[in-house]
Structures are given as structure tokens and as C-alpha cells.
Design an enzyme around this catalytic site. Structure first.
Site, PDB file in Angstrom:
ATOM      1  CG  ASP A 227      29.408  47.247  18.921  1.00 39.42           C
ATOM      2  OD1 ASP A 227      28.965  47.278  20.053  1.00 39.42           O
ATOM      3  OD2 ASP A 227      28.889  46.697  17.866  1.00 39.42           O
ATOM      4  CD  GLU A 323      30.237  45.826  23.194  1.00 39.06           C
ATOM      5  OE1 GLU A 323      29.017  46.503  23.414  1.00 39.06           O
ATOM      6  OE2 GLU A 323      30.579  45.149  22.247  1.00 39.06           O
ATOM      7  CG  ASP A 406      26.640  46.677  14.870  1.00 43.34           C
ATOM      8  OD1 ASP A 406      25.999  46.399  16.092  1.00 43.34           O
ATOM      9  OD2 ASP A 406      26.808  46.051  13.956  1.00 43.34           O
TER      10      ASP A 406
END
Length: 484
Positions: A227, A323, A406
Site C-alpha cells: 500500500d 494498486e 494503511d
């Protein structure tokens, strides 16, 4: 043109070295790069001239049969036309022999690729943002670059010089033993060389076909979810539950004070003026070089840190989940653009993609852009309707889990690796049956406006208070699977 395919067991790899050219060699380098830019502009002008001519003829009422023929933009056609024009065109006739033919071929190849991309984009055959027609390159702004594919291209045996066509032997700022050892051992073959001026100095990049054995990763059965963030560069959570945090170096923020002072000095010097033809003073050029040196150092530090991070991740895990961020859109946020650009989100994903595939034969998975990794509970799978950016702690209303925002997102990303074969993509449910990936929170989460369309039972179609639509509520993962 057929794409080059390396031999089995070989990969195409670049070796980049800084150069230390003397005054004569630097003049020749700039001449070759300028020739490439001139050939590019000639090709763009030649092809687009036929477009405008046809448009003018159509306005005169000339039929299709009488219009000027289209000028092809394929590389062989551009080379043939340029070789005929360079002898008589006053823009090239006096000096084209001073440079290697590869300089002009570089510009023509770039123009051909630009027209191909424009045509594919216009016909809907190219992904990404719509591309416009190729434009002329400015002498003041164009990046200096030239590519050599034929002729004498080698790394000299002393390990401190390289030889390029028409440029001769140029000393390198750093040893070239990494490529030289492979060439002498027969495990590498140089395909081409590109000289480029960037960050205040000249570089040469050798494209080589290199024999590379796959390296086994340290933990092939472990998947990691990454992340990315601004305050913390990366939060990595693997499938075993281990969470690691990589701090954001913030190279640009640390150099802002120094850049502010250097920019103030530049602004106080006599600069150029295009209206009067005034040239910048020597003191301004010196101050501008000092400021650019700070920028170059920041860029080098950022590149070094990202390479070390991605190399370590690719060498440890068998599966990496990242991501699919819309970095270009995120940069439009004026409050976060500077920090996002300094972090290098897009570069991290690019490096992980090629390092996992070519060096270790592992895989990189890109999570769907709309996958709610931060809004999904990693324990039970409940999905929040809204989670503002300033809320840094995730609190699940269903199971009561309290975890860092997170960390929760990284755990969900790591679970997506298992969801490729089994599970739902939620960290707390990795052993379920194979199902479709949950969509998560709706992309449209704001209150829907009531319809004003007239209905039979109510005049004017007014919506009663108990019938008004409300925001999407938090829902469990099981509910999402039944709907989607």
C-alpha cells in the site's frame, strides 16, 4: 516492423554509463542530437504538408481523384524521401555529411512512431489518453538524444572508454566492467547504443541481449501486498500476517530550503529576453547550473532509493500485489501533487513489473482501481461506505477490529493473491470457495437526488420523507457477494 525477440534464456537489458567527453566530442554529440531533431521536424513537416494541401484542395471543390496523394510515414518511406531531399534542401545540403546517418535515422524513426501512435489513438486502437498529431520539436526545449544501431559500437577493453560511429572513442566517467565482462565471456551481445544529455551530463545506454539465469526468491510461497502512501512510502503486509513499514525519504522536501536559496540567486541575475534578444549573463548561467545540480542530486537519490526498495521486494516474495493508482489524476490535487511526485508511485510499479518477470519469473498483480482496500475490514470483510482521508485508523462496525488504515489496506491487497485461485480477496477469508472479486463500496456513494418525475399517486412526484434514498450503508462481504 517485427519486434526483436531475444533467444531462449536471454533478456534484453540496458547498461548505462556516464560519459566524460572533451570539448570537441561534446560539440559532435550536440551536432548529432541536433541532426536527429532536424530530421524529425522535416518528417513532421513533410507529412503534415500533404494533409493541409488536401484540405485546401477539398475547399476548392476538387474531387477525390484529383487531390494530392497522401505521403506515407513508414520508416522506409521517410528514409527514401529524406535521402533524396537532403542533397537539394537548403536546410541540410551544407552540413548533413558532418554527422552519422544514424542521427537522421533516429529522428525519422521517432517521427514514424509518433504518426503511428496518433493514427492508432484516433482510430481507438491505442489505450490511454487521446494523442494529438505530432508537432515540431523546439531547439531550446527538445531533449538531446541520438541512437546508433549500425557501425562500430563497442566497449573498449580497458574498461574506461566506449566507441561510437563518427564520434570515435569517448572516455566514461565510471568503469564499464559489468558489460565488458559479459561481452568478453560471450554472454552478452550489444544491439544498439543511445547517447542522451540529462541531469547536467552525457550518458550512453547500451541495449544488449544478455544471458540471465532466473534467480530463486527467498520466500516463493509468500505473497505481499504493498500500500503506497505519502506520509509512509510503503506498507508491506505478507500472507503470513507480517507487516513492515517503509518510511518516505522525502528527498525533495529536505532539499527545498537549498533550492529556495539557489532560485533566489538565479532570479536576481540578468536573464534572457526574447523580445530584445538579450542573452543571460554568465553569472546567471553559473547560478542556474548550481540550482540544477541540486535538482539532479534529488532525482538521483530518489532513483537510487526506489531501485533498492523494488529490488529487495522482488527478490523476497513470490507474488507482489500493488494498486492500480491513477497517478496522473492524483497529481491534479494541488495539495498533494508535490509529495506524490516525489514518492514515485508509477515508477515503483514499473520497476516491480519487470524485475519480478525477467529476473525471478514471479508475478505482479495489479488490484482493480476501484477495489476498496482501505474501506474493507481485513478481519470480517465488512465494507465501509465512506472513509475520509484524514481518518488514519480503521474501526470496523461489524467485528470491532481497530487497525491502522494503511496496515488494513496492505493486508487486503496481500489477500488478493490468494483470491486469484480461492477466497474472496479479504484478509480474514482466504480459504473460501472461488468467487468473483467483490466490487466493494459503490463508486457513487453520495446521496441520490429524489426523482421529480410525476407519478399517479402524488401530484408533482414529490418524494415522501420515509421514501427518500439515503447513502449506502456499511455492508458485510457476504452481502456483496450475493449482489455482485
Amino acid at each position: 516492423m517485427k519486434k526483436f525477440q531475444p533467444q531462449p534464456g536471454f533478456v534484453v537489458q540496458a547498461y548505462r554509463f556516464a560519459l566524460d567527453p572533451n570539448v570537441t566530442q561534446e560539440h559532435a554529440l550536440r551536432s548529432h542530437c541536433g541532426a536527429a531533431r532536424a530530421a524529425y521536424n522535416w518528417a513532421v513537416g513533410s507529412v503534415t504538408a500533404s494533409w493541409w494541401q488536401r484540405r485546401a484542395e477539398e475547399s476548392y471543390g476538387i474531387g477525390e481523384a484529383g487531390l494530392t496523394q497522401w505521403r506515407p510515414w513508414s520508416l522506409p518511406a521517410l528514409r527514401k524521401a529524406f535521402n533524396e531531399a537532403k542533397h537539394t534542401d537548403p536546410r541540410f545540403a551544407a552540413w548533413w555529411e558532418e554527422n552519422s546517418k544514424e542521427a537522421y535515422s533516429t529522428g525519422l524513426a521517432n517521427a514514424s512512431a509518433a504518426f503511428d501512435n496518433y493514427a492508432k489513438s484516433k482510430n481507438g486502437k491505442r489505450c490511454g489518453k487521446r494523442m494529438g498529431a505530432p508537432r515540431f520539436k523546439s531547439k531550446r526545449k527538445a531533449r538531446l538524444a541520438c541512437r546508433f544501431t549500425t557501425g562500430v559500437i563497442r566497449v573498449d577493453a580497458d574498461g574506461r572508454h566506449v566507441t561510437l560511429p563518427r564520434l570515435g572513442t569517448i572516455r566514461t566517467h565510471e568503469p564499464t566492467v559489468k558489460l565488458l565482462a559479459r561481452v568478453q565471456a560471450g554472454t552478452a551481445r550489444i544491439l544498439s547504443a543511445t547517447v542522451r544529455h540529462e541531469r547536467g551530463r552525457w550518458f550512453v545506454s547500451f541495449q544488449a541481449e544478455v544471458k540471465r539465469d532466473l534467480e530463486r526468491v527467498a520466500r516463493p510461497d509468500v505473497a505481499v501486498g504493498i500500500d503506497l502512501g505519502v506520509k509512509t512510502l510503503a506498507v508491506m503486509a505478507d500472507s503470513t500476517g507480517e507487516i513492515r513499514t517503509i518510511a518516505n525519504p522525502g528527498h525533495y522536501d529536505r532539499a527545498r530550503k537549498q533550492l529556495r536559496r539557489a532560485s533566489r540567486v538565479v532570479s536576481r541575475r540578468q536573464g534572457p529576453d526574447r523580445r530584445t534578444g538579450q542573452k543571460p549573463s554568465k553569472r546567471r548561467e553559473k547560478a542556474n547550473a548550481a540550482r540544477n545540480k541540486v535538482h539532479h542530486r534529488v532525482a538521483n537519490l530518489r532513483a537510487d532509493a526506489l531501485h533498492k526498495l523494488t529490488t529487495a521486494v522482488a527478490a523476497e516474495y513470490g507474488t507482489v500485489v500493488v494498486e492500480d493508482l491513477n497517478v496522473a489524476g492524483m497529481l491534479r490535487n494541488r495539495r498533494l501533487a508535490r509529495r506524490i511526485a516525489d514518492a514515485g508511485f508509477g515508477e515503483i510499479r514499473r520497476q516491480l513489473t519487470y524485475k519480478t518477470r525477467q529476473r525471478h519469473a514471479t508475478r505482479t498483480i495489479a488490484a482493480d482501481r476501484w477495489y476498496p482496500s482501505s474501506k474493507t475490514c481485513s478481519g470480517c470483510g465488512a465494507v465501509k461506505a465512506k472513509l475520509p482521508l484524514h481518518v488514519r485508523t480503521y474501526q470496523c462496525d461489524a467485528c470491532g477490529l481497530v487497525i491502522d488504515r494503511d496496515d488494513n489496506a496492505a493486508l487486503n491487497l496481500a489477500a488478493l493473491a490468494a483470491a486469484a485461485t480461492t477466497g474472496t480477496g479479504v484478509a480474514g477469508d482466504q480459504d473460501a470457495q472461488a468467487v468473483s472479486k467483490p466490487r466493494g463500496a459503490d463508486q457513487k456513494t453520495r446521496t441520490t437526488r429524489p426523482r421529480r418525475k410525476a407519478e399517479a399517486s402524488r401530484a408533482g412526484g414529490a418524494t415522501l420523507p420515509h421514501q427518500r434514498q439515503t447513502e449506502a450503508r456499511d455492508r458485510t462481504q457476504a452481502e456483496a457477494l450475493t449482489l455482485w
